[in-house]
Design an enzyme around this catalytic site. Structure first.
Site, PDB file in Angstrom:
ATOM      1  N   ASP A  81      -6.495   6.758 -13.033  1.00 38.93           N
ATOM      2  CA  ASP A  81      -6.866   6.642 -11.625  1.00 38.93           C
ATOM      3  C   ASP A  81      -7.607   7.943 -11.293  1.00 38.93           C
ATOM      4  OD1 ASP A  81      -6.873   6.909  -8.843  1.00 38.93           O
ATOM      5  OD2 ASP A  81      -4.991   5.832  -8.584  1.00 38.93           O
TER       6      ASP A  81
ATOM      7  N   TYR B 289       0.869   7.807  -7.580  1.00 46.10           N
ATOM      8  CA  TYR B 289       0.687   7.335  -6.197  1.00 46.10           C
ATOM      9  C   TYR B 289       1.802   6.349  -5.809  1.00 46.10           C
ATOM     10  CZ  TYR B 289      -1.486   4.954  -2.238  1.00 46.10           C
ATOM     11  OH  TYR B 289      -1.734   4.407  -1.003  1.00 46.10           O
TER      12      TYR B 289
ATOM     13  N   ARG C  61     -15.693 -15.346  -3.414  1.00 44.89           N
ATOM     14  CA  ARG C  61     -14.476 -14.868  -4.084  1.00 44.89           C
ATOM     15  C   ARG C  61     -14.708 -14.568  -5.560  1.00 44.89           C
ATOM     16  NH1 ARG C  61     -11.385 -17.904  -6.644  1.00 44.89           N
ATOM     17  NH2 ARG C  61     -11.635 -19.697  -5.269  1.00 44.89           N
TER      18      ARG C  61
ATOM     19  N   LYS D 227     -11.152   6.169  -0.400  1.00 49.68           N
ATOM     20  CA  LYS D 227     -11.113   7.625  -0.286  1.00 49.68           C
ATOM     21  C   LYS D 227     -12.527   8.208  -0.461  1.00 49.68           C
ATOM     22  CE  LYS D 227      -6.798   6.455  -0.137  1.00 49.68           C
ATOM     23  NZ  LYS D 227      -5.904   6.479  -1.298  1.00 49.68           N
TER      24      LYS D 227
HETATM   25  C1  LIG Z   1      -4.973   5.640  -1.865  1.00 49.73           C
HETATM   26  C2  LIG Z   1      -4.742   5.633  -3.307  1.00 49.73           C
HETATM   27  C3  LIG Z   1      -4.515   4.441  -4.001  1.00 49.73           C
HETATM   28  C4  LIG Z   1      -4.424   3.103  -3.305  1.00 49.73           C
HETATM   29  O1  LIG Z   1      -5.643   2.740  -2.747  1.00 49.73           O
HETATM   30  P1  LIG Z   1      -5.823   1.751  -1.478  1.00 49.73           P
HETATM   31  O2  LIG Z   1      -7.287   1.692  -1.332  1.00 49.73           O
HETATM   32  O3  LIG Z   1      -5.088   2.368  -0.327  1.00 49.73           O
HETATM   33  O4  LIG Z   1      -5.209   0.449  -1.880  1.00 49.73           O
HETATM   34  C5  LIG Z   1      -4.339   4.514  -5.368  1.00 49.73           C
HETATM   35  N1  LIG Z   1      -4.375   5.688  -6.021  1.00 49.73           N
HETATM   36  C6  LIG Z   1      -4.577   6.853  -5.386  1.00 49.73           C
HETATM   37  C7  LIG Z   1      -4.612   8.114  -6.173  1.00 49.73           C
HETATM   38  C8  LIG Z   1      -4.761   6.871  -4.011  1.00 49.73           C
HETATM   39  O5  LIG Z   1      -4.963   8.034  -3.389  1.00 49.73           O
END
Ligand SMILES: *Cc1c(COP(=O)(O)O)cnc(C)c1O
Length: 385
Positions: A177, A105, A51, A202
């Protein structure tokens, strides 16, 4: 930062790999062990425990991610939302205020408006293309500014350079992000961002088979976020670390192919009489095309478009396409399509969606690695009346 390799294509393969190779293994082995033999550490965070994000799989991945984004240090997390929530909880305390881009998001929007709000952390949304509107919203207790490199589902690109400059001159921590753009197309730390966040679920992993996140930046800030993550507990499992590590190695070839394919698909859709409008920052018709072309090395694999004929036309299109899978999420090897009004933005009223420019006839595409030509043929047949 690993200065040994200059180019991102080389870094994604070699940065962070163990030296010497572990028992000669060319591929990073999975250390599926929750605890490690005591080696004389005297600080809690130096105890080797799963962890605490310090297994060999975590360490290798942290070095690789830091190198990719030109950051000092990185931290992987159990999801993109875990990276976002841990980061914001590390940097904000009750009474603080922060600024957030308006088309954020959905999960991040919920975290801010539901969870952070109850902690007495306040916020204002801003239009990323209107710096003056941001200036009006700053207060003495404003601590940070948060935005996305490309927004969902209209692929808007903010005045990112202007926002970083604004953040610097007002002493705000700047966080971006970078999930949609990826480090292949855009390196936010290079233009002055303090922190860069990813949903590694992603593009970074790229194979639609894990959930993971990451945050990258200066050592002192990442250290603070790591301490918080150690307590909150959003650690990435070593097996998922391994899959992410493996996925990253093909990031450059995947994203460059997706850049090209998405551009061709966007152009074909734009010239189709059944299509009302295409949202892709690579198109000259996109309102943020100029901003995107000065910032990005490529325009990414995400696009959306509006069909003539409203909801019925959108539904007919989803039923008719043969290659893409109708599913949420993005950034994988397979082309995925969604109807944002029915999925990611379904919790809003039609009026709220319309105000944001998200019609019932909007279709979003995450372009995969299939033949561009075959995808285009498929889209054309699905559009025919
Ligand atoms: C999918 C996504 C998230 C969240 O990510 P998870 O891995 O699903 O928790 C945050 N920001 C963007 C732009 C995303 O496409």
């Amino acid at each position: 930062m690993n200065s040994k390799y200059k180019k991102i294509e080389t870094k994604i393969i070699h940065s962070g790999e163990p030296h010497p190779l572990i028992d000669g293994a060319v591929s990073m082995p999975i250390f599926q062990s929750s605890t490690f033999e005591y080696w004389g550490a005297d600080k809690y965070e130096d105890v080797r425990y799963i962890r605490l994000n310090n297994t060999p799989n975590h360490i290798a991945l942290h070095k690789k991610l830091a190198s990719l984004e030109n950051g000092e240090e990185a931290l992987v997390t159990s999801s993109g939302m875990s990276a976002i929530s841990t980061t914001l909880l590390s940097l904000l305390r009750p009474g603080d205020h922060f600024l957030v881009q308006d088309c954020i998001y959905g999960g991040t929007f919920g975290l801010i408006t539901k969870d952070l709000k109850t902690l007495n952390i306040s916020y204002d949304f801003f239009d990323g293309n209107d710096i003056n509107s941001i200036k009006e919203k700053i207060r003495p207790e404003t601590k940070l500014i948060y935005l996305e490199s490309i927004s969902n589902p209209l692929m808007k690109v903010a005045d990112i350079k202007g926002i970083v400059k604004f953040a610097r001159s007002n002493n705000l921590t700047s966080i971006i992000d970078n999930t949609f753009a990826t480090p292949i197309n855009f390196l936010p730390l290079d233009i002055g961002f303090d922190l860069c966040i990813h949903s590694c679920t992603k593009y970074l992993n790229g194979h639609s088979d894990i959930v993971a996140g990451a945050v990258i930046g200066r050592g002192e800030m990442i250290g603070k976020i790591r301490d918080k993550l150690n307590r909150l507990g959003g650690s990435l499992d070593p097996h998922a670390c391994y899959l992410l590590h493996r996925g990253i190695k093909t990031l450059a070839v995947r994203v460059r192919y997706q850049n090209k394919s998405a551009m061709m698909i966007a152009q074909v859709l734009e010239s189709n009489p059944q299509v009302e409008k295409v949202n892709y920052p690579g198109l000259k018709s996109h309102p943020n095309h100029n901003v995107a072309s000065t910032l990005f090395g490529g325009y990414g694999g995400m696009l959306s478009f509006e069909l003539k004929g409203g909801l019925d036309a959108a539904e007919r299109f989803l039923k008719r396409v043969r290659i893409p899978i109708v599913a949420p999420s993005l950034g994988g090897v397979e082309t995925l399509i969604t109807q944002p009004a029915r999925t990611s933005h379904a919790s809003m009223t039609p009026e709220e969606r319309n105000r944001m420019g998200i019609g019932d006839n909007l279709i979003r595409i995450s372009v995969g690695l299939e033949s561009t030509e075959e995808l285009i043929d498929d889209f054309i047949q699905a559009l025919q009346n």
